[in-house]
Design a protein around this motif. Sequence first.
Motif, PDB file in Angstrom:
ATOM      1  N   LYS A 114      40.775  40.894  43.818  1.00 49.51           N
ATOM      2  CA  LYS A 114      41.059  40.385  42.471  1.00 49.51           C
ATOM      3  C   LYS A 114      39.819  39.761  41.831  1.00 49.51           C
ATOM      4  O   LYS A 114      39.847  38.639  41.329  1.00 49.51           O
ATOM      5  CB  LYS A 114      42.222  39.399  42.494  1.00 49.51           C
ATOM      6  CG  LYS A 114      43.561  40.053  42.730  1.00 49.51           C
ATOM      7  CD  LYS A 114      44.687  39.062  42.488  1.00 49.51           C
ATOM      8  CE  LYS A 114      45.997  39.783  42.481  1.00 49.51           C
ATOM      9  NZ  LYS A 114      46.634  39.792  41.198  1.00 49.51           N
ATOM     10  N   ASN A 115      38.701  40.476  41.889  1.00 46.60           N
ATOM     11  CA  ASN A 115      37.440  40.086  41.247  1.00 46.60           C
ATOM     12  C   ASN A 115      36.802  38.814  41.799  1.00 46.60           C
ATOM     13  O   ASN A 115      36.011  38.169  41.125  1.00 46.60           O
ATOM     14  CB  ASN A 115      37.609  39.965  39.729  1.00 46.60           C
ATOM     15  CG  ASN A 115      37.964  41.292  39.104  1.00 46.60           C
ATOM     16  OD1 ASN A 115      37.419  42.320  39.490  1.00 46.60           O
ATOM     17  ND2 ASN A 115      38.877  41.283  38.168  1.00 46.60           N
ATOM     18  N   VAL A 116      37.147  38.454  43.022  1.00 46.82           N
ATOM     19  CA  VAL A 116      36.523  37.316  43.697  1.00 46.82           C
ATOM     20  C   VAL A 116      36.033  37.797  45.060  1.00 46.82           C
ATOM     21  O   VAL A 116      36.742  38.527  45.753  1.00 46.82           O
ATOM     22  CB  VAL A 116      37.512  36.136  43.872  1.00 46.82           C
ATOM     23  CG1 VAL A 116      36.863  34.979  44.607  1.00 46.82           C
ATOM     24  CG2 VAL A 116      38.058  35.675  42.524  1.00 46.82           C
ATOM     25  N   THR A 117      34.808  37.388  45.429  1.00 47.31           N
ATOM     26  CA  THR A 117      34.239  37.757  46.725  1.00 47.31           C
ATOM     27  C   THR A 117      34.388  36.589  47.691  1.00 47.31           C
ATOM     28  O   THR A 117      34.024  35.464  47.353  1.00 47.31           O
ATOM     29  CB  THR A 117      32.752  38.133  46.579  1.00 47.31           C
ATOM     30  OG1 THR A 117      32.646  39.179  45.608  1.00 47.31           O
ATOM     31  CG2 THR A 117      32.182  38.613  47.904  1.00 47.31           C
ATOM     32  N   TYR A 118      34.916  36.865  48.881  1.00 47.26           N
ATOM     33  CA  TYR A 118      35.138  35.845  49.912  1.00 47.26           C
ATOM     34  C   TYR A 118      34.256  36.145  51.114  1.00 47.26           C
ATOM     35  O   TYR A 118      34.042  37.306  51.446  1.00 47.26           O
ATOM     36  CB  TYR A 118      36.608  35.841  50.344  1.00 47.26           C
ATOM     37  CG  TYR A 118      37.551  35.546  49.202  1.00 47.26           C
ATOM     38  CD1 TYR A 118      37.861  34.241  48.851  1.00 47.26           C
ATOM     39  CD2 TYR A 118      38.113  36.583  48.464  1.00 47.26           C
ATOM     40  CE1 TYR A 118      38.724  33.974  47.795  1.00 47.26           C
ATOM     41  CE2 TYR A 118      38.978  36.327  47.407  1.00 47.26           C
ATOM     42  CZ  TYR A 118      39.279  35.018  47.074  1.00 47.26           C
ATOM     43  OH  TYR A 118      40.130  34.761  46.021  1.00 47.26           O
ATOM     44  N   LYS A 119      33.763  35.084  51.766  1.00 43.03           N
ATOM     45  CA  LYS A 119      32.913  35.292  52.934  1.00 43.03           C
ATOM     46  C   LYS A 119      33.271  34.415  54.126  1.00 43.03           C
ATOM     47  O   LYS A 119      32.582  34.443  55.133  1.00 43.03           O
ATOM     48  CB  LYS A 119      31.440  35.147  52.569  1.00 43.03           C
ATOM     49  CG  LYS A 119      31.073  33.887  51.864  1.00 43.03           C
ATOM     50  CD  LYS A 119      29.624  33.955  51.408  1.00 43.03           C
ATOM     51  CE  LYS A 119      29.276  32.758  50.555  1.00 43.03           C
ATOM     52  NZ  LYS A 119      27.900  32.783  50.117  1.00 43.03           N
ATOM     53  N   THR A 120      34.331  33.640  54.035  1.00 47.14           N
ATOM     54  CA  THR A 120      34.837  32.893  55.194  1.00 47.14           C
ATOM     55  C   THR A 120      36.304  33.259  55.385  1.00 47.14           C
ATOM     56  O   THR A 120      37.040  33.428  54.402  1.00 47.14           O
ATOM     57  CB  THR A 120      34.686  31.363  55.022  1.00 47.14           C
ATOM     58  OG1 THR A 120      35.337  30.963  53.824  1.00 47.14           O
ATOM     59  CG2 THR A 120      33.221  30.961  54.952  1.00 47.14           C
ATOM     60  N   PHE A 121      36.701  33.381  56.634  1.00 47.15           N
ATOM     61  CA  PHE A 121      38.040  33.885  56.949  1.00 47.15           C
ATOM     62  C   PHE A 121      38.720  33.023  57.990  1.00 47.15           C
ATOM     63  O   PHE A 121      38.031  32.436  58.814  1.00 47.15           O
ATOM     64  CB  PHE A 121      37.924  35.339  57.449  1.00 47.15           C
ATOM     65  CG  PHE A 121      37.239  36.199  56.431  1.00 47.15           C
ATOM     66  CD1 PHE A 121      37.950  36.754  55.401  1.00 47.15           C
ATOM     67  CD2 PHE A 121      35.869  36.394  56.475  1.00 47.15           C
ATOM     68  CE1 PHE A 121      37.306  37.513  54.435  1.00 47.15           C
ATOM     69  CE2 PHE A 121      35.225  37.152  55.519  1.00 47.15           C
ATOM     70  CZ  PHE A 121      35.944  37.709  54.497  1.00 47.15           C
TER      71      PHE A 121
END
Length: 164
Positions: A114-121
């Motif tokens: 949804k147009n957001v980049t995530y890098k922690t999970f």
Amino acid sequence: MIKQNLMITSKLLKSICIIGLVCITKMVSAQISITEIQPITFPTVLQNNGSSTTVVVNWKGAIGNSTNSILLDNDYSQGRYYITSDSTAPIDINFISLANEPLIQLKNFRVRYKNVTYKTFPILGLENPGAAGEYIDIGAKVVANKKSSQGAKFLQYSLSVEEQ
């Protein structure tokens, strides 16, 4: 007396059936559907002598700047998945390496949703994709230790999407 007992038994059975249907309805849960459009793939590279070999394929499907090896082909792509849901409950996304190749790490994960980049999970409490669905694009970095063996490598990862 027997007729009255049969009527009571009949009413009791109807009540039990209704309670059973309510319980069954409550136990049914929402469902997420994940369709793999393409897995993340990395190009064939020339292994560096004396240092680690790094290859980055970002969530856009491009080679990243920290790639330090010679590409032998252009066969690479970001991972792309299509998810749908039959509810509106928030979702959680998790993306992990299964570490199945010795001396090779799959890391620096990026997930675009949804147009957001995530890098922690894991990523918790995201907006549900609904029945219309949404794409998830993924990218990652591969680092091959200088002592890793040459040859084809088949890195494995897990992408999971769950409703809260």
